[in-house]
Design an enzyme around this catalytic site. Structure first.
Site, PDB file in Angstrom:
ATOM      1  N   HIS A  92       7.627   9.298  45.321  1.00 47.08           N
ATOM      2  CA  HIS A  92       8.594   9.377  44.149  1.00 47.08           C
ATOM      3  C   HIS A  92       9.307   8.132  44.122  1.00 47.08           C
ATOM      4  CE1 HIS A  92       8.250  13.334  43.004  1.00 47.08           C
ATOM      5  NE2 HIS A  92       7.730  13.723  44.296  1.00 47.08           N
ATOM      6  N   ASN A 100       9.303  19.414  39.957  1.00 45.94           N
ATOM      7  CA  ASN A 100       8.143  18.658  39.334  1.00 45.94           C
ATOM      8  C   ASN A 100       7.857  19.233  38.143  1.00 45.94           C
ATOM      9  OD1 ASN A 100       7.562  16.794  41.526  1.00 45.94           O
ATOM     10  ND2 ASN A 100       6.249  18.103  42.579  1.00 45.94           N
ATOM     11  N   HIS A 129      17.960  16.650  47.956  1.00 45.12           N
ATOM     12  CA  HIS A 129      17.396  17.553  48.982  1.00 45.12           C
ATOM     13  C   HIS A 129      17.703  19.100  48.578  1.00 45.12           C
ATOM     14  CE1 HIS A 129      17.364  19.119  52.826  1.00 45.12           C
ATOM     15  NE2 HIS A 129      18.277  19.137  53.504  1.00 45.12           N
ATOM     16  N   TYR A 133      14.166  16.123  53.846  1.00 43.40           N
ATOM     17  CA  TYR A 133      14.791  14.952  52.997  1.00 43.40           C
ATOM     18  C   TYR A 133      16.030  14.398  53.591  1.00 43.40           C
ATOM     19  CZ  TYR A 133      11.923  16.865  49.092  1.00 43.40           C
ATOM     20  OH  TYR A 133      10.874  17.034  48.180  1.00 43.40           O
TER      21      TYR A 133
END
Ligand code: HDD
Length: 710
Positions: free
Chosen positions: A75, A149, A340, A363
């Site tokens: 990403h 997503n 996160h 994360y």
């Protein structure tokens, strides 16, 4: 720090405090000394060597040398916007304690970052890829990050496999190619050995992977989460984002061309729509499943390769997200924002989905290296509305100046502060879940149906979407050099749909196996019993699910669509003006294109402002095309004719004045009748029909092989 005040203001004030207002300010060094020459370095004589003493130049260059931070491992390419979230009146009060999901008066500030996954920071927006849809809610009870997503399922079931997946899709390590593309051997090698990714591959090969705009794609939390009410009762939940503009994509040929013409296509689209006041909007949807129904479905709610079909559990729309402000500084906000899945608030909790469990580790770990230490929560974009009070101290780049002697708990010297908060005081309490189990490395048998939902997805697609999906597979596997990998993938496809496998195999010049081949299962540990990892064959009652097809999306608006108006000197000014006004009345924008920039002279001697020349514009950057009369000269203009041909090939709505038929005759499709091509004399009637066409987005039925490539 701004006290927690409802709405976006608190966040704005907080951010404003950290933003420099440059007006009337002298240039200074980082330590406050005013600089009187920012043009020349200090030298021993005008033609002499530079001096080490030049602290101003050294500071400037040193800072510059350190401007880059590691990009996100996945990403990396993204763009973001600020906004607000408001829950509707029929809120989730019976299910959760979280006030941002229950209080219709609360306006929760948000920061949303959209991204691609595979490419590096400078890669193209229109790569065939999953899109990240990460939302940070700055709620009254702390930050909640919904890190989702634009596809509701994932490639793998266990976070243990994430590094393998990412290594496989990233550019190959020996030559670092290809950039931002899954069409290469290592990706498909991995996928062909990972039957659990079959469902996700259907999504990735569908048009969902090449969205028209970030504003026109859905978002999904993917995992099953929990909502927790004030009494501690849990309800399973899947989160959805539904764009009010509908879900729309571009054609694959178009995507590839956009990547060259404007690699920032999505970034620009998001930025411009917010600057123009056309704020992207999405509704938050939830699918709720009572705890007692956990085992009711033919799939496991903990398996992230499965969705809950909306026919089984409807999506309830419970609130609205509006993106209304562009970031002030890309690096400070979009690049430094740290999402996160573990940032949650009371009223929301996790499930044991093994992919989610692994993410809960990953994360924070990644931010430590990316943002350079443990104090990344102090970067303005990451700060919660509330004052942070705990006994964590020090570390690189600490901003907070903690006062007092105590940095431990319990303490008496600091009056016992800060105190733990009870549940009814807003303290987070993990949901109590009974677990009676052996400690094992393994997977539940209920995770071993890999194909039923892949088939459901394929069966739910419209004929055009099926063709696109088949072509995408033929393209991607056609780029794979290792024949065995292609063969294994055809084997996997036979498990999903024999017709699909046959079409792809034909394109690859490969035979289709007589009977579906059981794929190799690589989730068996070295000492494991392969029998324990046998696939299970699940037959779904549902043969198709309507929301899985973009054909069934909302098609009721032309808001923010871009329409190219092809002109030449002598163009019928009145018709152009009428069309511009008709489009603008419904929130779309016409842009005039001519052979040169500046102005084009109309038939009545009036000058029309030109936004683009044929050199700087391209049909792939527009949603639709209008060809007014008085443009006969364009028949000699290859760029204009190509513009029309390409728009036709990409199935876009085209309008033309009847008097422009000479130019249409110069195109390969001609002035005859075609779906989505509107020709007429009356400007008002033409605009009406054209706008109805733009609402449809595309006329895929035109997509038959033609004499020009696409
Ligand atoms: Fe992830 C970033 C979404 C699985 C590890 N992920 C990242 C971003 C999104 C997602 C949207 C970008 C956030 C931003 O804009 O800054 N990731 C997902 C979804 C997943 C998923 C929807 C599956 C359902 N991710 C996943 C797994 C792992 C990671 C299984 C590791 C075990 N993801 C990361 C990361 C990233 C990341 C390496 C890279 C940059 C970052 O976190 O901040 O930690």
């Amino acid at each position: 720090m701004a006290k927690s005040k409802p709405g976006g203001d608190a966040k704005n004030e907080q951010l404003a405090k950290h933003t420099t207002d440059n007006e009337d300010q002298f240039l200074t060094t980082n330590h406050g000394t005013r600089v009187n020459d920012d043009q020349n370095s200090l030298k021993a004589g005008e033609r002499g060597p530079s001096l080490l003493e030049d602290f101003i130049m050294r500071e400037k260059i040193t800072h510059f040398d350190h401007e880059r931070i590691p990009e996100r491992i996945v990403h990396a390419r993204g763009s973001a916007a600020h906004g607000v979230f408001k829950v509707y009146d029929n809120s989730l009060a019976p299910y959760t304690k979280a006030s941002f999901l229950t209080d219709p008066q609360a306006e929760t500030p948000v920061f949303v970052r959209f991204s691609t996954v595979a490419g590096s920071r400078g890669s193209t927006d229109l790569a065939r890829d999953v899109r990240g849809f990460a939302v940070k809610f700055y709620t009254q009870e702390g930050n909640f990050d919904l890190v989702g997503n634009n596809m509701p399922v994932f490639f793998i079931q266990d976070a243990m496999k994430f590094p393998d997946l990412v290594h496989a899709v990233k550019p190959e390590p020996h030559h670092e190619m290809p950039q931002a593309a899954s069409a290469h051997d290592t990706f498909w090698d991995f996928i062909s050995l990972m039957p659990e990714s079959a469902h996700m591959i259907m999504w990735l090969m569908s048009d969902r992977a090449i969205p028209r705009s970030y504003r026109m794609m859905e978002g999904f939390g993917v995992h099953t989460f929990r909502l927790i009410d004030a009494d501690g009762k849990s309800t399973f939940v899947k989160f959805h984002w539904k764009p009010l503009l509908g879900v729309h994509s571009v054609a694959w040929d178009e995507a590839q061309k956009i990547s060259g013409k404007d690699p920032d296509f999505h970034r620009r689209d998001l930025w411009e729509s917010i600057e123009n006041g056309q704020f992207p909007e999405y509704e938050l949807g939830v699918q709720l499943v009572p705890e007692e129904d956990e085992h009711k479905y033919p799939f496991d709610l903990l398996d992230p390769t499965k969705l809950i079909p909306e026919e089984m559990v409807p999506v309830q729309r419970i609130g609205r997200l509006t993106l209304n402000r562009n970031p002030d500084n890309f690096f400070a906000e979009t690049e430094q924002v740290a999402f996160h899945v573990g940032h949650i608030v009371p009223g929301i909790d996790f499930t044991n989905d093994p992919l989610l469990q692994g993410r809960l580790f990953s994360y924070t770990d990644t931010q430590l290296i990316r943002l350079g230490g443990p104090n990344f929560h102090e970067i303005p974009i990451n700060r919660p509305l509330q004052e942070v009070q705990n006994n964590q101290r020090d570390g690189a780049m600490r901003q907070q100046i903690n006062k007092g002697r105590t940095s431990y708990n319990p303490n008496s010297l600091g009056g016992g502060c800060p105190f733990q908060a009870r549940w009814d005081e807003g303290g987070f309490r993990s949901h109590t879940e009974r677990i009676e189990a052996h400690k094992v490395r393994g997977r539940s048998k209920s995770f071993f149906d890999h194909f039923s939902q892949a088939t459901l997805f394929y069966n739910s697609q419209s004929p055009a979407e099926k063709t696109h999906l088949e072509n995408a597979l033929a393209f991607e596997l056609g780029k794979v050099e290792t024949v065995e990998v292609r063969e294994r993938m055809v084997g996997i496809l036979t498990q999903i749909d024999r017709g699909l496998a046959t079409k792809v195999a034909d394109a690859l010049g490969l035979p289709v196996p007589d009977a579906p081949e059981q794929p190799i299962n690589h989730s068996v540990p070295a000492d494991g019993d392969p029998q324990e990892y046998q696939p299970i064959d699940v037959k779904l009652d549902l043969s198709a699910s309507a929301p899985l097809s973009m054909e069934n999306t909302v098609k009721d608006t032309i808001k923010s669509r871009k329409v190219a108006i092809l002109t030449a000197d002598g163009v019928l000014t009145a018709n152009v003006e009428a069309m511009l006004a008709a489009l603008e009345a419904e929130g779309a924008k016409g842009e005039v294109i001519a052979t040169r920039q500046g102005f084009v002279e109309g038939d009545d001697g009036k000058e029309l402002a030109v936004q683009h020349s044929y050199l700087t514009a391209a049909s792939v950057l527009f949603d639709a095309v209008y060809l007014p009369g008085g443009t006969a000269a364009l028949v000699q203009n290859g760029d204009a004719v190509h513009f029309l041909n390409e728009a036709f090939r990409h199935c876009k709505p085209i309008a033309a004045d009847a008097s422009a038929s000479d130019v249409l005759d110069g195109t390969y499709f001609g002035a005859g009748e075609h779906p989505g091509v509107f020709i007429g004399d009356d400007p008002a009637a033409l605009a009406k029909a054209f706008k109805a066409g733009i609402r449809q987005h595309r006329f895929w039925e035109r997509e038959i092989p033609g004499p020009i490539p696409a």
